[in-house]
Design a protein around this motif. Structure first.
Motif, short mmCIF file in Angstrom:
data_model
loop_
_atom_site.label_atom_id
_atom_site.label_comp_id
_atom_site.label_asym_id
_atom_site.label_seq_id
_atom_site.Cartn_x
_atom_site.Cartn_y
_atom_site.Cartn_z
N LEU A 1 82.80 6.52 44.72
CA LEU A 1 83.90 6.27 45.65
C LEU A 1 85.18 6.99 45.22
N ALA A 2 85.39 7.09 43.88
CA ALA A 2 86.56 7.81 43.39
C ALA A 2 86.47 9.29 43.73
N LEU A 3 85.30 9.87 43.58
CA LEU A 3 85.12 11.28 43.92
C LEU A 3 85.22 11.49 45.43
N HIS A 4 84.72 10.54 46.19
CA HIS A 4 84.80 10.62 47.65
C HIS A 4 86.26 10.58 48.11
N GLY A 5 87.05 9.69 47.52
CA GLY A 5 88.47 9.62 47.86
C GLY A 5 89.24 10.85 47.43
N THR A 6 88.87 11.41 46.26
CA THR A 6 89.51 12.64 45.78
C THR A 6 89.25 13.79 46.73
N PHE A 7 88.03 13.86 47.24
CA PHE A 7 87.68 14.90 48.22
C PHE A 7 88.61 14.84 49.42
N TYR A 8 88.83 13.67 49.97
CA TYR A 8 89.68 13.55 51.15
C TYR A 8 91.15 13.84 50.81
N ALA A 9 91.61 13.40 49.65
CA ALA A 9 92.99 13.66 49.26
C ALA A 9 93.28 15.15 49.13
N ALA A 10 92.26 15.90 48.70
CA ALA A 10 92.44 17.33 48.45
C ALA A 10 92.15 18.20 49.68
N THR A 11 91.68 17.61 50.77
CA THR A 11 91.30 18.43 51.93
C THR A 11 91.92 17.96 53.24
N ASP A 12 92.02 16.66 53.46
CA ASP A 12 92.38 16.15 54.77
C ASP A 12 93.79 16.55 55.20
N GLY A 13 94.76 16.50 54.31
CA GLY A 13 96.12 16.91 54.65
C GLY A 13 96.40 18.36 54.32
N VAL A 14 95.66 18.92 53.36
CA VAL A 14 95.89 20.30 52.94
C VAL A 14 95.49 21.28 54.03
N LEU A 15 94.43 20.97 54.77
CA LEU A 15 93.96 21.88 55.81
C LEU A 15 94.99 22.08 56.92
N PRO A 16 95.53 21.02 57.54
CA PRO A 16 96.57 21.27 58.55
C PRO A 16 97.85 21.84 57.98
N ALA A 17 98.16 21.51 56.72
CA ALA A 17 99.36 22.08 56.10
C ALA A 17 99.27 23.59 56.00
N ALA A 18 98.06 24.10 55.86
CA ALA A 18 97.87 25.53 55.71
C ALA A 18 98.26 26.31 56.97
N LEU A 19 98.35 25.65 58.10
CA LEU A 19 98.62 26.34 59.36
C LEU A 19 100.10 26.64 59.58
N ALA A 20 100.98 26.07 58.76
CA ALA A 20 102.41 26.27 58.97
C ALA A 20 102.82 27.72 58.89
N ASP A 21 102.16 28.51 58.05
CA ASP A 21 102.49 29.92 57.88
C ASP A 21 101.65 30.83 58.76
N ILE A 22 100.79 30.24 59.59
CA ILE A 22 99.86 31.05 60.37
C ILE A 22 100.15 30.99 61.87
N VAL A 23 100.43 29.79 62.38
CA VAL A 23 100.52 29.57 63.82
C VAL A 23 101.97 29.38 64.23
N PRO A 24 102.44 30.07 65.29
CA PRO A 24 103.82 29.88 65.77
C PRO A 24 104.04 28.45 66.26
N GLY A 25 105.29 28.00 66.18
CA GLY A 25 105.60 26.61 66.49
C GLY A 25 105.21 26.20 67.89
N GLN A 26 105.39 27.09 68.89
CA GLN A 26 105.09 26.71 70.27
C GLN A 26 103.60 26.59 70.54
N LEU A 27 102.77 27.03 69.58
CA LEU A 27 101.32 26.93 69.72
C LEU A 27 100.70 26.13 68.58
N ARG A 28 101.53 25.35 67.89
CA ARG A 28 101.05 24.66 66.69
C ARG A 28 99.93 23.67 66.99
N ALA A 29 100.07 22.88 68.06
CA ALA A 29 99.03 21.90 68.39
C ALA A 29 97.72 22.60 68.73
#
Length: 453
Positions: free
Chosen positions: A365-393
């Motif tokens: 369960l600790a490894l499972h939680g670590t997986f989500y902590a390292a991926t679930d928020g990091v993936l959408p955060a990566a889009l800030a430098d890629i997608v223009p604001g008016q098309l962010r969603a």
């Protein structure tokens, strides 16, 4: 091509960043949306915690039948994400579309009390996931647009930590309700409906809408896309000449976004790489429900304790979401993202080969939680430098849909493999696939030039 790298501005900006203080790290709208997600996740996870056991032991589902329903449960939301993301960008009102999604999910909770057949239950769950699909991209877009690029990981970490607090409280509430109520499952579904309605109320009353949402505590200076001098040019410009600005105001101003503009995002090489790798890794990411069922069998956990297994994942996720998000902002999101999948692979290995000792459940369960902590928020955060604001969603929806559809296929395939060959060979195949896919993703997302990973 790489996932994303540090977005920290030059040292000359240190004084300005210091003056902004905590306000630049997580805007108030992030905390309000986190509260909505916290309440909604209590409702959703109450149902999710009891659903595997309810379907397999009470309704007599086979692993293949459960895999199909679990795939529908997640696959529907994946497809609807594209609709929700585009609608939010088109009508320039992320709160409206997110509110419709939260409202639809809340309306479906009491319908679970009336679902007496497999067909009815599948329909209700599909509608509930439709609500989740509508709200996910607009909600994440509001978070992204209210946060400077250099603090995206931290902001999503704050939101995911609050969201996970609900995921932690939901199974705990289901556990106590099952022990106290005579008709335990009906009681869980009824309480879940009431909690979901409260989440919608908080959204309506406290989340700013329209242009107020766009401006609320959003970055007001240096809103253009920040890029290191050694960052490679992707060769793909945003559609119709839209610059990749991160100013929140771009979300709710200007002409409506057309579908062709959203589809033109696929011309961006970095977005294609990110969506492709998310899908590739999703194909070997076993559903949470299957992980908990496997852990119950391996460790000999009694059915009365089953609903507490998601609690273990949620606790670790809660503790690590913010620090891991901040770490991703500093050392690079690619490194953290791949490390999360390495933690998941280690969890699979423990389920396959570790002896059934008392330490097995907390380790997995600790490894499972670590997986989500390292991926679930990091993936959408990566889009800030890629997608223009008016098309962010729309950009968030494209990446999220690619990942969710892949996990839908994984649920179907894993359920079928479990039915035909057994749980051990099925998990071994998933582990081997994850190792290969993570290796490929590491090569595709590797830094180029002088950037750090």
């Amino acid at each position: 091509m790489y996932l994303t790298d540090r977005s920290t501005p030059p040292r000359a900006d240190t004084g300005r960043r210091r003056r902004r203080g905590l306000r630049s790290r997580a805007a108030p709208v992030v905390f309000v949306l986190g509260t909505v997600s916290l309440i909604t996740d209590i409702s959703s996870e109450m149902v999710t915690a009891v659903l595997p056991l309810y379907l397999v032991t009470t309704l007599g589902f086979s692993p293949l039948g459960f895999g199909a329903l679990d795939g529908v449960y997640n696959g529907v939301s994946a497809l609807v994400q594209l609709v929700g993301g585009h609608l939010a960008d088109r009508v320039r009102n992320h709160k409206l579309i997110a509110g419709l999604g939260y409202g639809l999910s809340a309306l479906c909770k009491p319908l679970l009390l009336l679902a007496g057949s497999v067909g009815t239950l599948g329909t209700v769950l599909a509608l509930e996931r439709t609500g989740k699909g509508l709200r996910t991209a607009p909600r994440d877009a509001m978070i992204s647009l209210s946060t400077p690029p250099e603090n995206q990981g931290r902001a999503f970490g704050v939101h995911r930590a609050m969201d996970t607090t609900g995921a932690m409280l939901g199974p705990l509430a289901a556990f106590f309700i099952l022990r106290a109520a005579t008709d335990g499952y009906d009681a869980v579904f009824g309480v879940s409906a009431c909690v979901a309605a409260l989440g919608v109320l908080v959204l309506v009353l406290f989340v700013p809408g329209g242009q107020r949402a766009a401006r609320a505590d959003g970055p007001t200076e240096n809103t253009g896309r920040q890029r290191h001098h050694d960052e490679p040019d992707d060769g793909g410009a945003p559609p119709d000449g839209a610059g990749a600005t991160d100013g929140a105001a771009t979300a709710d101003t200007g002409p409506p976004v057309h579908l062709r503009e959203a589809l033109a995002l696929l011309r961006l090489p970095r977005l294609r790489a990110l969506a492709g790798c998310a899908a590739l890794l999703g194909l070997t990411t076993v559903s949470d429900a299957f992980v908990y069922l496997l852990l119950q069998r391996r460790a000999g956990i009694g059915e009365q304790w089953f609903t507490l297994l998601p609690l273990g994942t949620a606790v670790v996720f809660l503790l690590l979401a913010m620090p891991v998000g901040a770490l991703a902002d500093r050392i690079g999101r690619r490194t953290v993202f791949l490390a999360g999948h390495a933690a998941l692979l280690l969890g699979y290995a423990l389920l396959l080969w570790a002896p059934a000792t008392p330490v097995l459940p907390p380790l997995v369960l600790a490894l499972h939680g670590t997986f989500y902590a390292a991926t679930d928020g990091v993936l959408p955060a990566a889009l800030a430098d890629i997608v223009p604001g008016q098309l962010r969603a729309s950009g968030l929806a494209i990446v999220g849909t690619s990942q969710a559809l892949a996990r839908f296929c994984c649920s179907l395939a894993f359920g079928a493999a479990w039915t035909v060959w057994g749980d051990g060979p099925a998990l071994a195949g998933a582990a081997a696939g994850l190792l290969c896919c993570a290796t490929v993703a590491g090569m595709v997302l590797r830094p180029t030039g002088g950037t750090r990973s």
